[in-house]
Motif scaffolding. Structure first.
Motif, PDB file in Angstrom:
ATOM      1  N   LEU A  24       0.838  -1.204   0.000  1.00  0.00           N
ATOM      2  CA  LEU A  24       0.000   0.000   0.000  1.00  0.00           C
ATOM      3  C   LEU A  24       0.873   1.255   0.000  1.00  0.00           C
ATOM      4  O   LEU A  24       0.605   2.219  -0.731  1.00  0.00           O
ATOM      5  CB  LEU A  24      -0.941  -0.005   1.216  1.00  0.00           C
ATOM      6  CG  LEU A  24      -2.035  -1.089   1.193  1.00  0.00           C
ATOM      7  CD1 LEU A  24      -2.747  -1.158   2.538  1.00  0.00           C
ATOM      8  CD2 LEU A  24      -3.050  -0.832   0.075  1.00  0.00           C
ATOM      9  N   SER A  27       2.333   1.918  -3.267  1.00  0.00           N
ATOM     10  CA  SER A  27       1.336   2.411  -4.219  1.00  0.00           C
ATOM     11  C   SER A  27       0.856   3.807  -3.844  1.00  0.00           C
ATOM     12  O   SER A  27      -0.115   4.299  -4.415  1.00  0.00           O
ATOM     13  CB  SER A  27       0.145   1.452  -4.279  1.00  0.00           C
ATOM     14  OG  SER A  27       0.596   0.146  -4.511  1.00  0.00           O
ATOM     15  N   MET A  29      -0.062   5.065  -0.664  1.00  0.00           N
ATOM     16  CA  MET A  29      -0.902   5.307   0.522  1.00  0.00           C
ATOM     17  C   MET A  29      -0.033   5.507   1.760  1.00  0.00           C
ATOM     18  O   MET A  29       1.030   4.915   1.885  1.00  0.00           O
ATOM     19  CB  MET A  29      -1.844   4.122   0.762  1.00  0.00           C
ATOM     20  CG  MET A  29      -3.080   4.135  -0.118  1.00  0.00           C
ATOM     21  SD  MET A  29      -4.244   2.848   0.403  1.00  0.00           S
ATOM     22  CE  MET A  29      -5.764   3.464  -0.311  1.00  0.00           C
ATOM     23  N   ASP A  49      -4.141   6.877   5.048  1.00  0.00           N
ATOM     24  CA  ASP A  49      -5.162   6.443   4.090  1.00  0.00           C
ATOM     25  C   ASP A  49      -5.677   5.052   4.444  1.00  0.00           C
ATOM     26  O   ASP A  49      -6.809   4.695   4.123  1.00  0.00           O
ATOM     27  CB  ASP A  49      -4.572   6.377   2.679  1.00  0.00           C
ATOM     28  CG  ASP A  49      -3.956   7.704   2.259  1.00  0.00           C
ATOM     29  OD1 ASP A  49      -4.671   8.717   2.327  1.00  0.00           O
ATOM     30  OD2 ASP A  49      -2.764   7.726   1.895  1.00  0.00           O
ATOM     31  N   PRO A 243      -5.345   1.483  -4.577  1.00  0.00           N
ATOM     32  CA  PRO A 243      -5.209   2.937  -4.410  1.00  0.00           C
ATOM     33  C   PRO A 243      -5.716   3.740  -5.610  1.00  0.00           C
ATOM     34  O   PRO A 243      -6.256   4.838  -5.441  1.00  0.00           O
ATOM     35  CB  PRO A 243      -3.701   3.122  -4.190  1.00  0.00           C
ATOM     36  CG  PRO A 243      -3.291   1.838  -3.512  1.00  0.00           C
ATOM     37  CD  PRO A 243      -4.108   0.782  -4.217  1.00  0.00           C
ATOM     38  N   ILE A 248      -5.240   7.761  -5.888  1.00  0.00           N
ATOM     39  CA  ILE A 248      -3.893   7.815  -5.302  1.00  0.00           C
ATOM     40  C   ILE A 248      -2.924   7.111  -6.247  1.00  0.00           C
ATOM     41  O   ILE A 248      -3.203   6.019  -6.728  1.00  0.00           O
ATOM     42  CB  ILE A 248      -3.877   7.131  -3.916  1.00  0.00           C
ATOM     43  CG1 ILE A 248      -4.722   7.964  -2.937  1.00  0.00           C
ATOM     44  CG2 ILE A 248      -2.459   6.960  -3.392  1.00  0.00           C
ATOM     45  CD1 ILE A 248      -4.883   7.328  -1.578  1.00  0.00           C
TER      46      ILE A 248
END
Ligand code: ADP
Length: 441
Positions: A24, A27, A29, A49, A243, A248
């Protein structure tokens, strides 16, 4: 209450949680990981996030795993101003393993069932695919690198052996709900084709679908199709595709950690093929290394000798020796052993007792190492990491840069300011240990 929380994650073990958080973060976050279900709400100023709640439920009986997972769900929902809009991600191992006894065929199905009921949803997906780490799913069958799961070494796992690679069959044995498949052709055709297939499967009464994925592109296409699905169940791979649904994009600024300090150590309780190779590599490259033999723990206990105290005396002596050297270097303490030795130990002590005893010993050693001044610690093994994190009393950590796919450095701000890497057994290249400390430099 965080205004921004987009994704609430429940992971069934500690290294798995970190692996998910890592994907995450990569990517784009901002991610916080908690150890267990927190007793407090998220700090009011938490700017994250996603939150990953790390449980230690992989080896629990289904009923207990369900109770913990529902508690995590309840806490996550309480952190969101829009609990019903919060997407939930149940994360399990990229080898799809969980508790396995003659009576119980795993707990993934039961946890997914319970989360679906709690969320009032009639459909979810299941896929441990993580192509960056060699985990691909083809026609419902899980491959680890070039071989089927059942030939990957996982068939000999000390606690959660996997002897069947057909995930539709494996999952169906764990749930009353009907399990289906979204195959690679559908996934390759894009998110609209996946959404259409989900609708078809729903109409056929399928409630959980294993999804094929061979590449990151597959995961990105799948991710799009999962927009708004209340519950996703997966390994960590699917995280890279989510995301984008929140606007995002990938970045590496979310992974910066404070400057490392203190002594360096590695504790390994994993008996995977990868960890065996990593320990052998560490020893061959000259790391001071101490083996912990489970049978010796018992013998010494009977003779009134504490293996932990012995190990820490050894560690102290080696830290003093290393202090005279030029470069910082870690020490290595390991119970890691090959399948034959593990079987022999288990035959004498029993599977559960052997595992527990080694975990307890290694986690007490980890606590002692931190007391000696270790502030950069690598732990190998999912269960072993869980035990060490609990013994060290760690409750939350920030996710930093990746060492190898699935394994980031983390930073635990309190109580001691510790850089920590938790390596799931099968992860990492052979030179993982030396690479880890290089990344931190
Ligand atoms: P992995 O991530 O490779 O699955 P885990 O730490 O989750 O590693 O699981 C390994 C299990 O094997 C732990 O319970 C650990 O205590 C146990 N174990 C470690 N070394 C030995 C050994 N030499 N003999 C028997 N069991 C062992």
């Amino acid at each position: 209450m965080s205004k921004l929380l987009l994704l609430g994650c429940i992971a069934d073990d500690f290294t798995g949680a970190t692996d998910l958080a890592n994907n995450l973060v990569r990517s784009g976050m901002r991610v916080m990981q908690t150890m267990g279900v927190p007793t407090e709400p998220l700090p009011a100023d938490a700017n994250v996030d996603a939150v990953v709640v790390a449980l230690k439920s992989r080896t629990l009986p289904p009923s207990e795993a369900v109770v913990q997972s529902l508690a995590a769900l309840e806490w996550l929902q309480a952190q969101s101003p829009d609990p019903h809009g919060l997407q939930i991600y149940f994360k399990y191992c990229s080898t799809f393993d969980s508790v396995f006894t003659p009576a119980v065929q795993g707990n993934i199905g039961a946890v997914a069932d319970a989360l679906m009921e709690a969320l009032g949803t009639d459909f979810t997906i299941a896929t441990p695919a993580f192509p960056d780490n060699g985990r691909t799913v083809f026609k419902g069958h899980l491959f680890v690198g070039d071989v089927l799961l059942s030939e990957s070494g996982m068939q000999n796992h000390p606690l959660t052996p996997m002897t069947d690679s057909n995930l539709v069959r494996v999952l169906q044995a764990q749930t009353q709900k009907k399990v289906g498949l979204i195959d690679y052709k559908t996934v390759a055709a894009g998110d609209e084709a996946i959404t259409a297939q989900i609708q078809r499967l729903r109409q056929q009464g399928v409630r959980m679908a294993v999804v094929d994925a061979l590449s990151n592109q597959d995961l990105m296409r799948l991710g799009k199709a999962l927009k708004g699905l209340p519950l996703v169940t997966a390994g960590s791979g699917v995280a890279i595709g989510l995301p984008q649904n929140f606007g995002i994009a990938s970045s590496n600024t979310s992974s910066q950690l404070p400057v490392p300090r203190g002594l360096q150590a590695i504790v390994s309780g994993s008996c995977s093929l990868a960890s065996n190779a990593q320990v052998a590599h560490g020893i061959a490259s000259g790391l001071p290394a101490l083996a912990i033999d489970p049978l010796a723990i018992v013998e010494k206990q009977t003779a009134g000798v504490d293996v932990v105290a012995e190990a820490l005396t050894w560690a102290k002596t080696n830290f003093e020796k290393l202090a005279g050297g030029q470069a910082a270097s870690p020490i290595l303490i390991y119970a890691t052993a090959d399948a034959a030795s593990v079987k022999a130990v288990q035959a004498k002590l029993g599977v559960a007792l052997a595992g527990e005893m080694v975990e307890q010993t290694l986690s007490r050693i980890a606590v002692g190492l931190v007391e000696l001044g270790v502030r950069q610690l690598v732990v190998a093994g999912g269960e072993t990491s869980g035990a060490c994190v609990q013994a060290l009393g760690l409750t939350q950590m920030q996710i930093g840069p990746q060492i190898d796919p699935g394994v980031p450095w983390c930073y635990v701000p309190s109580p001691m300011g510790l850089h920590l890497a938790l390596k799931s057994g099968n992860f990492g290249t052979e030179d993982f240990f030396s690479k880890a400390f290089e990344v931190l430099k």
